[in-house]
Design a protein around this motif. Structure first.
Motif, short mmCIF file in Angstrom:
data_model
loop_
_atom_site.label_atom_id
_atom_site.label_comp_id
_atom_site.label_asym_id
_atom_site.label_seq_id
_atom_site.Cartn_x
_atom_site.Cartn_y
_atom_site.Cartn_z
N ALA A 172 0.85 -1.19 0.00
CA ALA A 172 0.00 0.00 0.00
C ALA A 172 0.89 1.24 0.00
CB ALA A 172 -0.91 0.00 1.22
N SER A 173 0.43 2.29 -0.63
CA SER A 173 1.24 3.51 -0.73
C SER A 173 1.60 4.09 0.62
CB SER A 173 0.50 4.56 -1.56
OG SER A 173 -0.78 4.84 -0.99
N SER A 174 0.75 3.85 1.63
CA SER A 174 0.99 4.42 2.95
C SER A 174 2.12 3.74 3.69
CB SER A 174 -0.29 4.32 3.80
OG SER A 174 -0.71 2.96 3.91
N GLU A 175 2.45 2.48 3.36
CA GLU A 175 3.45 1.75 4.15
C GLU A 175 4.83 2.37 4.05
OE1 GLU A 175 5.20 -2.75 4.96
OE2 GLU A 175 3.74 -2.44 3.35
N PHE A 176 5.23 2.77 2.84
CA PHE A 176 6.55 3.38 2.65
C PHE A 176 6.44 4.78 2.02
CE2 PHE A 176 7.40 -1.15 2.84
CZ PHE A 176 8.53 -1.21 3.64
N ASP A 177 5.25 5.36 2.07
CA ASP A 177 5.02 6.68 1.51
C ASP A 177 5.44 6.70 0.04
OD1 ASP A 177 4.28 9.33 1.39
OD2 ASP A 177 6.20 10.08 2.17
N GLU A 178 4.91 5.74 -0.71
CA GLU A 178 5.25 5.60 -2.11
C GLU A 178 4.14 6.18 -2.99
OE1 GLU A 178 8.09 1.82 -2.69
OE2 GLU A 178 6.04 1.29 -2.09
N ARG A 179 4.50 7.13 -3.80
CA ARG A 179 3.52 7.82 -4.64
C ARG A 179 2.94 6.92 -5.72
NH1 ARG A 179 4.50 12.05 -8.93
NH2 ARG A 179 6.70 11.65 -8.60
N PHE A 180 3.73 5.95 -6.20
CA PHE A 180 3.29 5.14 -7.34
C PHE A 180 2.72 3.79 -6.93
CE2 PHE A 180 6.88 7.79 -9.00
CZ PHE A 180 6.07 8.67 -9.70
N ALA A 181 2.66 3.52 -5.65
CA ALA A 181 2.06 2.27 -5.16
C ALA A 181 0.55 2.43 -5.09
CB ALA A 181 2.63 1.91 -3.79
N PRO A 182 -0.21 1.32 -5.12
CA PRO A 182 -1.67 1.42 -4.98
C PRO A 182 -2.06 1.84 -3.58
CG PRO A 182 -0.97 -0.87 -4.95
CD PRO A 182 0.25 -0.07 -5.29
N LYS A 183 -3.24 2.38 -3.43
CA LYS A 183 -3.70 2.81 -2.11
C LYS A 183 -3.88 1.63 -1.16
CE LYS A 183 -5.96 7.16 -3.36
NZ LYS A 183 -7.21 7.95 -3.33
N VAL A 184 -4.31 0.51 -1.70
CA VAL A 184 -4.54 -0.69 -0.90
C VAL A 184 -3.59 -1.78 -1.38
CG1 VAL A 184 -6.22 -2.44 -0.19
CG2 VAL A 184 -6.95 -0.06 -0.55
N ALA A 185 -2.92 -2.45 -0.47
CA ALA A 185 -2.01 -3.53 -0.83
C ALA A 185 -2.77 -4.63 -1.55
CB ALA A 185 -1.32 -4.09 0.42
N ASP A 186 -2.10 -5.25 -2.51
CA ASP A 186 -2.71 -6.38 -3.22
C ASP A 186 -1.63 -7.39 -3.59
OD1 ASP A 186 -1.48 -5.58 -5.66
OD2 ASP A 186 -3.14 -4.23 -6.10
N GLY A 187 -2.04 -8.47 -4.24
CA GLY A 187 -1.11 -9.55 -4.53
C GLY A 187 -0.46 -9.51 -5.89
N TRP A 188 -0.70 -8.47 -6.68
CA TRP A 188 -0.20 -8.46 -8.05
C TRP A 188 1.33 -8.41 -8.11
CZ3 TRP A 188 -2.47 -9.97 -12.24
CH2 TRP A 188 -3.86 -9.89 -12.35
N GLN A 189 1.87 -9.23 -8.99
CA GLN A 189 3.30 -9.25 -9.29
C GLN A 189 3.49 -9.08 -10.78
OE1 GLN A 189 4.56 -13.07 -7.04
NE2 GLN A 189 2.36 -12.76 -6.89
N MET A 190 4.55 -8.35 -11.16
CA MET A 190 4.84 -8.18 -12.58
C MET A 190 5.06 -9.53 -13.23
SD MET A 190 7.19 -4.78 -13.00
CE MET A 190 8.21 -5.07 -11.57
N GLY A 191 4.70 -9.63 -14.49
CA GLY A 191 4.64 -10.91 -15.15
C GLY A 191 5.94 -11.39 -15.76
N ALA A 192 5.81 -12.58 -16.36
CA ALA A 192 6.88 -13.19 -17.14
C ALA A 192 6.57 -13.03 -18.61
CB ALA A 192 7.02 -14.66 -16.77
N SER A 193 7.60 -12.87 -19.43
CA SER A 193 7.43 -12.65 -20.86
C SER A 193 8.04 -13.78 -21.67
CB SER A 193 8.10 -11.34 -21.30
OG SER A 193 7.40 -10.22 -20.83
N LEU A 194 7.47 -14.01 -22.86
CA LEU A 194 8.09 -14.85 -23.88
C LEU A 194 8.50 -13.96 -25.04
CD1 LEU A 194 6.10 -18.20 -24.39
CD2 LEU A 194 8.38 -17.88 -23.43
#
Length: 641
Positions: free
Chosen positions: A220-242
């Motif tokens: 969540a953006s509030s945990e580390f004061d990150e402007r580009f993080a989502p407001k609510v924490a979630d489970g999304w991880q960047m993907g794998a590519s072929l």
């Protein structure tokens, strides 16, 4: 048999393909752990029935898990700093995402704003890229695999295990005692006992089984004061590519997709999902995960293969790309290149503002500068979104602290690569392989120092960080805002440094502690033509046995291998012309000049000459030839007893 008892009956030093007579083994029940208790092997050469003995135990000072570029740099650094090292890789080739199996470019600080100028990585990763330029001028990915293999196997203090995965940690309290491994090609259970473990595998299976704290998903953006993080924490991880690559056959080449194709819906795609140029691959054929990207790997691999052919079918058969008529798929990936999974927790969690505000760390050991490049969570299944959100771009590099490279709760565990202690947003920049390689060299050097001092990484961070930084700087790593100041360097005691000619810089800058030009400040000496000489003088004789020189490779120009073989102001596809090729070092001994070292085919930025101890009053470095430049440029000279 319980999971923790897996391999407990391994035979120390056993030959992998040996034969144990049945009579010498007590009968054991079969087990799901793979114990070979009911093997019916008649070895006709000996006429014996027996069981294959495919268990062994090996000992090392440092075990590195993962043979991507971060793991390679960690293993080589540990070995060169005196630690008996084992490198374990679960594939048949080294290089990870950069290997011929996946073929991702080795980016790092590749394009600082505003002009796209790099601040290229030096140290071991530069050695690897230069080694490739000398041995793989054709820029072949299969040959690149062999270049990497040569680079690792030539190290005398380093053993390599390919096709081997560390699958479980054997623990004594909070300390890893051994890594239990499985080598697929030899059906061998291998137990690696070591004093320090470095998990550079990306997914970090060994670290996870050791009980190391980790997290996945987006903070969540509030945990580390990150402007580009989502407001609510979630489970999304960047993907794998072929990825794919194509070839022009010079004649029309029809294409029919395979049965598993998934149609590409171009009309739904965001404008930033660019298809052209497609010859070297389309990086956004990618799938993320909102829960367990590791468990989803095989499902996603199959889908990605379908999506890849769907995109190619669109290119070939939609009529939108008539220039593709003569093109065929020359190579297609089958192993997705993963960007993100586990992130382990260290004594410090690197976050967005550490990067964007360029925060200074007293324990900095590496740096980065790739853009904050957060890929679309759903990948190609979120066509309406841009493939990546380039949140921020950097005009100068940021620092990475050592406290992010070791575990908070496992005493002898370090990390390097995308699995270090950082947030999802920080990862969006630091995950590129040039940056991961710097972390690897730092972790490997630290592990070797921990072995020498018999201390854990945390104590090294708290009590000996200066020694770690000095070692890295000596080995040609660059640490922002941290000049070298090695008390053992006798060049700093020289009473005079001068040159036979100078066109830019000053010979006195060769011991100012900064081995590159930074922020438009000059830290070099450059000759006016060749040959040229630099001389160091001492008022009283000093005993020397080693001279180390850092020459120029133009860190403002990239030397990574690219599929498009780019040549421009910021890219070259050849050996850097600035690199010093031929030089000689002489020492003045009792008033006479004697040669103590010469090199006619130098291939590295850091050049070392070691010789028998000798009392000298001066050292003279004669630069004779570069790989194309008419002048020679040096950044540092060191002298040691």
């Amino acid at each position: 048999m319980k999971r923790r008892d897996f391999f407990n009956k391994s035979a120390t030093g056993a030959i992998a393909a040996g034969l144990i007579p049945v009579s010498s083994q007590a009968a054991e029940p079969s087990s799901s752990s793979g114990e070979r208790t009911s093997d019916q092997w008649l070895q006709l050469g000996t006429g014996q029935m027996g069981l294959p003995d495919r268990k062994k135990t090996v000992d090392a000072d440092v075990a590195v898990l993962g043979g991507g570029l971060a793991g390679m740099c960690a293993a080589v650094a540990a070995a060169r700093n005196g630690a008996k090292t084992i490198l374990v890789q679960d594939r048949s080739v080294l290089g990870g995402n950069a290997s011929s199996e996946i073929r991702v470019h080795v980016n790092g600080v590749t394009h600082l704003r505003p002009k796209g100028i790099p601040e290229r990585e030096t140290g071991i990763i530069e050695e690897i890229l230069l080694h490739n330029r000398f041995h793989n001028a054709q820029e072949s990915y299969p040959v690149w695999d062999h270049v990497l293999y040569d680079f690792v196997t030539r190290e005398p203090n380093l053993d390599l295990m390919l096709n081997t995965q560390a699958i479980e940690a054997e623990m004594a309290g909070s300390t890893i005692v051994a890594a239990r491994c499985w080598q697929m090609t030899t059906e061998t259970k291998i137990t690696i006992r070591a004093k320090q473990f470095i998990d550079c595998s990306g997914d970090g299976l060994l670290a996870a089984t050791a009980g190391a704290l980790y997290r996945t998903g987006r903070e969540a953006s509030s945990e580390f004061d990150e402007r580009f993080a989502p407001k609510v924490a979630d489970g999304w991880q960047m993907g794998a590519s072929l990825l794919l690559s194509t070839k022009d056959m010079g004649k029309p080449m029809p294409y029919e997709p395979p049965s598993y194709v998934i149609k590409y819906e171009a009309e739904k795609s965001h404008p930033k999902r660019k298809i052209s140029p497609y010859e070297g691959g389309i990086w956004w054929i990618e799938l993320g995960s909102e829960f367990d990207i590791i468990a989803d790997q095989e499902k996603n691999r199959h889908k990605l293969m379908g999506y890849l052919h769907g995109v190619w079918d669109y290119i070939k058969n939609s009529g939108e790309y008539p220039e593709s008529a003569n093109h065929v798929l020359d190579w297609v990936g089958t192993l997705p290149g993963r960007r993100e999974s586990r992130r382990f927790i260290g004594d410090f969690v690197l976050s967005e503002k550490d990067l964007t505000e360029h925060r200074h760390f007293e324990d900095a050991v590496a740096y980065g500068g790739w853009s904050l490049d957060e890929h679309c969570p759903g990948g190609i299944e979120n066509l309406e979104d841009p493939p990546s959100y380039f949140h921020d771009h950097f005009s100068k590099v940021y620092e990475i602290p050592f406290r992010s490279l070791y575990s908070k709760n496992i005493s002898n565990l370090l990390f390097a690569g995308r699995n270090i202690s950082q947030t999802h947003i920080a990862l969006s920049s630091s995950r590129v392989m040039g940056t991961c390689s710097l972390m690897g060299q730092a972790a490997g050097t630290a592990a070797a120092l921990c072995v020498t001092k018999t201390i854990p990484p945390r104590e090294l961070a708290q009590q000996h960080i200066n020694e770690l930084q000095e070692r890295l700087l000596r080995d040609d790593a660059f640490i922002p805002n941290r000049p070298a100041n090695d008390d053992a360097d006798l060049a700093k005691t020289a009473s005079l440094i001068f040159a036979s000619s100078t066109i830019t810089g000053d010979a006195a800058l060769l011991n100012d502690g900064v081995s590159r030009d930074v922020d438009d400040q000059v830290h070099h000496w450059q000759s006016d033509g060749l040959p040229a000489e630099v001389q160091l003088e001492w008022e009283h004789p000093v005993s020397l046995s080693k001279v180390e020189i850092k020459c120029d490779t133009n860190v403002k120009r990239n030397i990574l291998m690219r599929k498009d073989s780019r040549v421009s102001e910021t890219f070259t596809n050849t050996v850097p012309e600035e690199l010093l090729k031929a030089l000689e070092v002489e020492a003045r001994v009792r008033g006479k000049w004697v040669s103590v070292g010469a090199e006619e085919k130098n291939r590295t930025r850091l050049i070392g000459f070691q010789f028998k101890p000798v009392e000298v009053t001066a050292i003279r470095i004669r630069a004779k030839e570069t790989y194309g430049c008419e002048n020679a440029k040096l950044f540092e000279v060191r002298c040691y007893a």
